[in-house]
Design an enzyme around this catalytic site. Structure first.
Site, PDB file in Angstrom:
ATOM      1  N   ASP A 171       0.643  -1.800  -0.429  1.00 41.22           N
ATOM      2  CA  ASP A 171      -0.069   0.074   0.379  1.00 41.22           C
ATOM      3  C   ASP A 171       0.847   1.396  -0.591  1.00 41.22           C
ATOM      4  O   ASP A 171       1.970   1.136   0.281  1.00 41.22           O
ATOM      5  CB  ASP A 171      -0.157   0.058   1.259  1.00 41.22           C
ATOM      6  CG  ASP A 171      -2.359   1.221   1.439  1.00 41.22           C
ATOM      7  OD1 ASP A 171      -2.257   1.586   0.081  1.00 41.22           O
ATOM      8  OD2 ASP A 171      -2.541   0.776   2.265  1.00 41.22           O
ATOM      9  N   LYS A 172       0.180   2.558  -0.270  1.00 40.28           N
ATOM     10  CA  LYS A 172       1.239   3.948   0.028  1.00 40.28           C
ATOM     11  C   LYS A 172       0.059   4.804   0.963  1.00 40.28           C
ATOM     12  O   LYS A 172      -0.623   4.488   1.362  1.00 40.28           O
ATOM     13  CB  LYS A 172       0.546   4.585  -1.525  1.00 40.28           C
ATOM     14  CG  LYS A 172       0.756   6.032  -2.273  1.00 40.28           C
ATOM     15  CD  LYS A 172      -0.503   6.333  -1.784  1.00 40.28           C
ATOM     16  CE  LYS A 172       0.188   7.359  -2.242  1.00 40.28           C
ATOM     17  NZ  LYS A 172      -1.644   8.583  -1.872  1.00 40.28           N
ATOM     18  N   HIS A 173       1.121   5.493   1.405  1.00 38.39           N
ATOM     19  CA  HIS A 173      -0.029   6.366   1.974  1.00 38.39           C
ATOM     20  C   HIS A 173       1.137   7.852   1.933  1.00 38.39           C
ATOM     21  O   HIS A 173       1.940   8.595   1.630  1.00 38.39           O
ATOM     22  CB  HIS A 173       0.577   6.527   3.899  1.00 38.39           C
ATOM     23  CG  HIS A 173      -0.130   6.993   4.438  1.00 38.39           C
ATOM     24  ND1 HIS A 173      -1.315   7.419   5.057  1.00 38.39           N
ATOM     25  CD2 HIS A 173       1.084   8.385   4.926  1.00 38.39           C
ATOM     26  CE1 HIS A 173      -1.678   8.470   5.778  1.00 38.39           C
ATOM     27  NE2 HIS A 173      -0.703   8.928   5.571  1.00 38.39           N
ATOM     28  N   SER A 174       0.295   8.922   2.003  1.00 39.87           N
ATOM     29  CA  SER A 174       0.077   9.882   1.295  1.00 39.87           C
ATOM     30  C   SER A 174       0.146  10.856   2.305  1.00 39.87           C
ATOM     31  O   SER A 174      -0.852  10.951   3.643  1.00 39.87           O
ATOM     32  CB  SER A 174      -0.363  10.996   0.335  1.00 39.87           C
ATOM     33  OG  SER A 174      -0.144  12.301   0.597  1.00 39.87           O
ATOM     34  N   THR A 231      -8.964  10.916   0.536  1.00 38.54           N
ATOM     35  CA  THR A 231      -9.353  10.234  -0.243  1.00 38.54           C
ATOM     36  C   THR A 231     -10.487   9.888  -0.286  1.00 38.54           C
ATOM     37  O   THR A 231     -11.523   9.822  -1.783  1.00 38.54           O
ATOM     38  CB  THR A 231      -8.154   9.096  -1.012  1.00 38.54           C
ATOM     39  OG1 THR A 231      -6.761   9.551  -1.288  1.00 38.54           O
ATOM     40  CG2 THR A 231      -9.082   8.212  -1.841  1.00 38.54           C
ATOM     41  N   ARG A 276      -5.793  14.274  21.398  1.00 43.79           N
ATOM     42  CA  ARG A 276      -4.101  14.264  20.913  1.00 43.79           C
ATOM     43  C   ARG A 276      -5.054  16.467  19.914  1.00 43.79           C
ATOM     44  O   ARG A 276      -4.708  17.045  20.229  1.00 43.79           O
ATOM     45  CB  ARG A 276      -3.772  14.024  19.802  1.00 43.79           C
ATOM     46  CG  ARG A 276      -2.579  12.964  20.265  1.00 43.79           C
ATOM     47  CD  ARG A 276      -2.024  12.323  19.247  1.00 43.79           C
ATOM     48  NE  ARG A 276      -1.519  12.766  18.553  1.00 43.79           N
ATOM     49  CZ  ARG A 276      -1.176  12.975  17.004  1.00 43.79           C
ATOM     50  NH1 ARG A 276      -1.612  11.418  16.108  1.00 43.79           N
ATOM     51  NH2 ARG A 276      -0.485  13.602  16.815  1.00 43.79           N
ATOM     52  N   SER A 282       0.720   7.087  14.891  1.00 39.21           N
ATOM     53  CA  SER A 282      -0.936   6.348  14.310  1.00 39.21           C
ATOM     54  C   SER A 282      -1.171   6.385  12.513  1.00 39.21           C
ATOM     55  O   SER A 282      -2.241   5.468  12.218  1.00 39.21           O
ATOM     56  CB  SER A 282      -1.437   8.368  14.173  1.00 39.21           C
ATOM     57  OG  SER A 282      -2.884   8.969  13.699  1.00 39.21           O
ATOM     58  N   LYS A 296      -2.653   1.752  11.536  1.00 37.47           N
ATOM     59  CA  LYS A 296      -3.458   1.782  10.449  1.00 37.47           C
ATOM     60  C   LYS A 296      -3.216   1.173   9.025  1.00 37.47           C
ATOM     61  O   LYS A 296      -3.805   0.093   9.415  1.00 37.47           O
ATOM     62  CB  LYS A 296      -4.325   3.075  10.984  1.00 37.47           C
ATOM     63  CG  LYS A 296      -5.186   4.395  11.644  1.00 37.47           C
ATOM     64  CD  LYS A 296      -6.433   5.085  10.889  1.00 37.47           C
ATOM     65  CE  LYS A 296      -5.051   6.518  10.339  1.00 37.47           C
ATOM     66  NZ  LYS A 296      -4.380   6.380  11.208  1.00 37.47           N
ATOM     67  N   LYS A 297      -2.352   1.300   8.748  1.00 39.30           N
ATOM     68  CA  LYS A 297      -1.683   0.502   8.129  1.00 39.30           C
ATOM     69  C   LYS A 297      -1.042  -0.808   8.459  1.00 39.30           C
ATOM     70  O   LYS A 297      -1.254  -1.674   7.006  1.00 39.30           O
ATOM     71  CB  LYS A 297      -1.044   1.331   7.139  1.00 39.30           C
ATOM     72  CG  LYS A 297      -1.075   2.661   6.213  1.00 39.30           C
ATOM     73  CD  LYS A 297      -1.172   2.633   4.978  1.00 39.30           C
ATOM     74  CE  LYS A 297      -2.131   4.071   4.489  1.00 39.30           C
ATOM     75  NZ  LYS A 297      -2.763   3.470   3.018  1.00 39.30           N
TER      76      LYS A 297
END
Length: 436
Positions: free
Chosen positions: A80-83, A120, A168, A183, A187-188
């Site tokens: 997967d990818k995260h931005s 997204t 937070r 954080s 999740k990822k």
């Protein structure tokens, strides 16, 4: 163990054991640690930081606070990818099907808009019928049959993160690199990944305004993810202008479909999408080099395979079966559409990208508070990029609004976000690569 003693140890600059961190996260999840204690713990971490081992322990404990998906039945790698977020950042919409077309499974857990950045999931909400938060059975079915599915975080994935982030958010402890790292990664990693690629933005439209800030976050994310057993790399990419030539939910979906079909393809957006996709294919072992991976991604686009997979994913999650072919028939449209002209002339020398994102929110395309309903049709399209030559007859963009008053106000905000001058030097789209 006592929560107050763990808080005291971190407050004094001590290094917490993995056992102590697991105790705090368990209490965070089941409510046995109070909100005041969680807030004090977050503040202690904010000021004292965490070692790499502490951050790994926190990430794993938060990951394990709920379900962790298992994709062992699949016949290929899962990546997967995260931005970290930006304006006009619709990369996930194209990247997931492009990588899936190259033989990698992409179960993508995405989020909604945060601050001035678009989310997204909000973009996918513009597609009629699309289920952005399906049950896990449907999520697994679409990933297995199509190769990818883009959905939101479900209640049983990293529930500790949801409570910790809420605390937070109201205690001024958001800007802590160890807490941001845990954080994002909890999740990822709960998605059961075998590899991860990170897109860490920097510039006027990013949360990390400078390259040094982005580098610090990227290194933390890469070190902790690899420490948690998931091969991970990161790219630091430019967010000193909107990434796509569109900003706004339905407008970015249309931009993505045009990209996939070849109808129109923004240069910088293509550079970032292919660079991230190449990292994913190399990480997954589907390509022996970045060059080979780029060729595979270009083939996925040119053959129409990536567009086909996107269409199948949309249909599999409840959207129209012919969405790609009839995108303009399905997406919501704003009542008012007009060009925005400049009041001078020259080359675009700078863009306050955050201001562009805020202007989309002012139009109703983002949230002022969490409970806000988004107008999915509004935003900007045809945005001029860095270095473009503009004059009184050449639009710097096109505003999509629900009323004349909104359109006029947003046009003023967009003009104010652009600075004209002499032609600027070219700026890199990808600054650097961070590996474990």
């Amino acid at each position: 163990m006592l929560p107050q003693e763990i808080i005291r140890q971190k407050r004094e600059g001590g290094v917490l054991s993995a056992e102590a961190i697991r105790f705090m996260v368990a209490g965070l999840t089941d409510g046995s640690v109070s909100e005041g204690q969680v807030a004090a713990f977050a503040m202690a971490v904010f000021f004292r930081g965490m070692s790499r081992d502490e951050a790994v322990a926190l990430t794993l404990a938060m990951r394990d606070s709920g379900s962790v998906l298992d994709w062992s039945e699949l016949d290929g790698p899962v990546v997967d990818k995260h931005s970290t977020g930006g304006v006009g950042d619709n990369v996930s919409l194209m990247l997931a099907p492009m990588v899936a077309a190259s033989g990698v499974y992409v179960p993508m857990i995405s989020g909604r808009g945060l601050g001035h950045t678009g989310g997204t999931l909000d973009k996918f909400d513009a597609i009629p019928g699309y289920r952005s938060q399906p049950d896990l059975a449907l999520f697994r079915k679409v990933v297995r049959e199509v190769g990818t599915a883009v959905i939101g975080q479900t209640a049983d994935l990293a529930p500790a993160d949801k409570r910790l982030y809420a605390i937070r958010d109201v205690t001024a402890t958001v800007e802590s690199i160890p807490l941001i790292t845990a954080s994002i990664l909890s999740k990822k990693l709960a998605a059961g990944l075998q590899g991860l690629v990170l897109d860490v933005k920097t510039g006027s439209g990013a949360f990390m305004a400078t390259v040094d800030e982005a580098r610090a976050l990227a290194r933390s994310l890469v070190e902790v993810a690899n420490g948690a057993g998931v091969p991970t790399t990161a790219l630091i990419t430019d967010m000193n202008e909107p990434l796509a030539s569109a900003a706004g939910n339905a407008l970015e979906v249309r931009n993505a479909v045009h990209y996939l079909t070849g109808a129109a393809r923004d240069r910088r957006l293509h550079e970032v999408t292919v660079a991230l996709g190449a990292e994913m294919l190399v990480t997954a072992g589907k390509a022996g080099s970045v060059s080979e991976a780029r060729d595979q991604l270009e083939t996925a686009l040119a053959s129409g395979r990536a567009a086909e997979i996107f269409g199948r994913m949309v249909a599999g999650l409840g959207g129209p079966a012919d969405f790609v072919e009839r995108v303009d028939d399905y997406l919501p449209k704003a009542a008012i559409v007009r060009d925005v002209l400049t009041e001078g002339e020259g080359h675009v020398s700078a863009i306050d990208t955050r201001a562009v994102g805020v202007a989309v929110i002012e139009l109703g395309g983002g949230r002022r508070v969490a409970a806000d309903t988004i107008d999915l049709s509004v935003g900007f399209s045809d945005l001029a990029g860095h270095g473009a030559r503009l004059d009184a007859k050449t639009p710097l963009g096109r505003v999509h609004a629900k009323s004349e008053e909104d359109a006029e106000r947003a046009a003023g905000l967009l003009r104010a976000a652009y600075r004209l001058g002499t032609k600027p030097d070219a700026r890199p789209t990808v600054y650097e690569r961070i590996e474990g």
